[in-house]
Scaffold this motif. Structure first.
Motif, short mmCIF file in Angstrom:
data_model
loop_
_atom_site.label_atom_id
_atom_site.label_comp_id
_atom_site.label_asym_id
_atom_site.label_seq_id
_atom_site.Cartn_x
_atom_site.Cartn_y
_atom_site.Cartn_z
N LYS A 27 0.77 -0.95 0.08
CA LYS A 27 -0.07 -0.06 -0.32
C LYS A 27 1.10 1.90 -0.18
O LYS A 27 1.72 1.30 0.44
CB LYS A 27 -0.52 0.03 1.06
CG LYS A 27 -2.00 -0.89 1.02
CD LYS A 27 -3.17 -1.03 2.13
CE LYS A 27 -4.09 -2.23 2.49
NZ LYS A 27 -5.39 -2.40 3.59
N THR A 29 1.30 5.56 0.18
CA THR A 29 -0.21 6.51 0.52
C THR A 29 0.57 7.92 -0.86
O THR A 29 2.16 8.40 -1.03
CB THR A 29 -0.41 7.01 1.58
OG1 THR A 29 1.01 7.75 1.99
CG2 THR A 29 0.18 5.59 2.25
N CYS A 30 0.28 8.90 -0.45
CA CYS A 30 0.48 10.01 -1.76
C CYS A 30 1.01 11.47 -0.52
O CYS A 30 0.91 10.83 0.43
CB CYS A 30 -1.01 10.84 -2.18
SG CYS A 30 -2.12 11.03 -1.06
N HIS A 35 -4.44 9.97 0.39
CA HIS A 35 -5.30 8.77 -0.95
C HIS A 35 -4.52 7.81 -0.92
O HIS A 35 -3.16 7.79 -0.79
CB HIS A 35 -4.77 9.01 -1.99
CG HIS A 35 -5.67 10.79 -2.59
ND1 HIS A 35 -5.32 11.79 -2.71
CD2 HIS A 35 -7.70 11.00 -2.94
CE1 HIS A 35 -6.34 12.97 -2.86
NE2 HIS A 35 -7.11 13.00 -2.47
N VAL A 37 -3.32 3.38 -2.41
CA VAL A 37 -3.55 2.60 -3.78
C VAL A 37 -2.44 1.61 -3.54
O VAL A 37 -1.26 1.27 -2.64
CB VAL A 37 -2.74 3.47 -4.62
CG1 VAL A 37 -1.20 3.75 -5.05
CG2 VAL A 37 -3.40 2.59 -5.65
N ASP A 52 -5.75 2.75 -12.12
CA ASP A 52 -6.15 2.65 -10.84
C ASP A 52 -5.48 3.82 -9.83
O ASP A 52 -5.75 4.11 -8.92
CB ASP A 52 -5.87 0.98 -10.81
CG ASP A 52 -6.84 1.18 -9.28
OD1 ASP A 52 -8.38 1.96 -8.93
OD2 ASP A 52 -6.62 0.22 -7.98
N ALA A 53 -4.05 3.54 -10.19
CA ALA A 53 -3.50 4.58 -9.64
C ALA A 53 -3.55 5.58 -9.34
O ALA A 53 -3.50 7.13 -8.68
CB ALA A 53 -1.96 3.89 -9.52
N LYS A 56 -7.22 6.82 -8.26
CA LYS A 56 -7.35 6.61 -7.00
C LYS A 56 -5.68 7.83 -6.66
O LYS A 56 -6.13 8.64 -4.72
CB LYS A 56 -6.39 5.91 -6.12
CG LYS A 56 -7.84 5.13 -6.63
CD LYS A 56 -7.93 3.32 -5.73
CE LYS A 56 -8.39 2.55 -5.30
NZ LYS A 56 -8.39 0.92 -5.84
N GLU A 58 -5.06 11.15 -7.28
CA GLU A 58 -5.79 12.55 -7.79
C GLU A 58 -4.55 13.47 -7.04
O GLU A 58 -5.03 14.38 -8.32
CB GLU A 58 -7.32 12.77 -7.59
CG GLU A 58 -7.57 12.60 -5.80
CD GLU A 58 -9.27 12.52 -5.88
OE1 GLU A 58 -9.49 13.22 -4.97
OE2 GLU A 58 -9.86 11.30 -6.95
#
Length: 66
Positions: A27, A29-30, A35, A37, A52-53, A56, A58
């Motif tokens: 997993k 995270t941004c 967010h 992914v 998808d990445a 998600k 964004e």
């Protein structure tokens, strides 16, 4: 795309791996922390996972996977 290339691009965009490499997915995270992914731990990542990445995570700039 190779998983290691995708992980490099995630790190370059400021993302951080949230979980250790256990199980079938990691997993990420941004930079804003809102967010998350999952990225499969396969050698090659399919275009659907990359799309998808993009959807998600964004908050990342457009075209970060290029």
């Amino acid at each position: 795309m190779k998983r290691r290339d995708l992980e490099r691009k995630l790190r370059a965009a400021g993302c951080v791996k949230k979980t250790p490499d256990r199980g079938p997915h990691s997993k990420w995270t941004c930079p804003c922390g809102k967010h998350i992914v999952p990225i499969p731990r396969y050698r090659d990542v399919s275009p659907g996972v990359i799309d998808d990445a993009n959807a998600k995570l964004e908050c990342l700039p457009e075209g970060w996977t290029k």
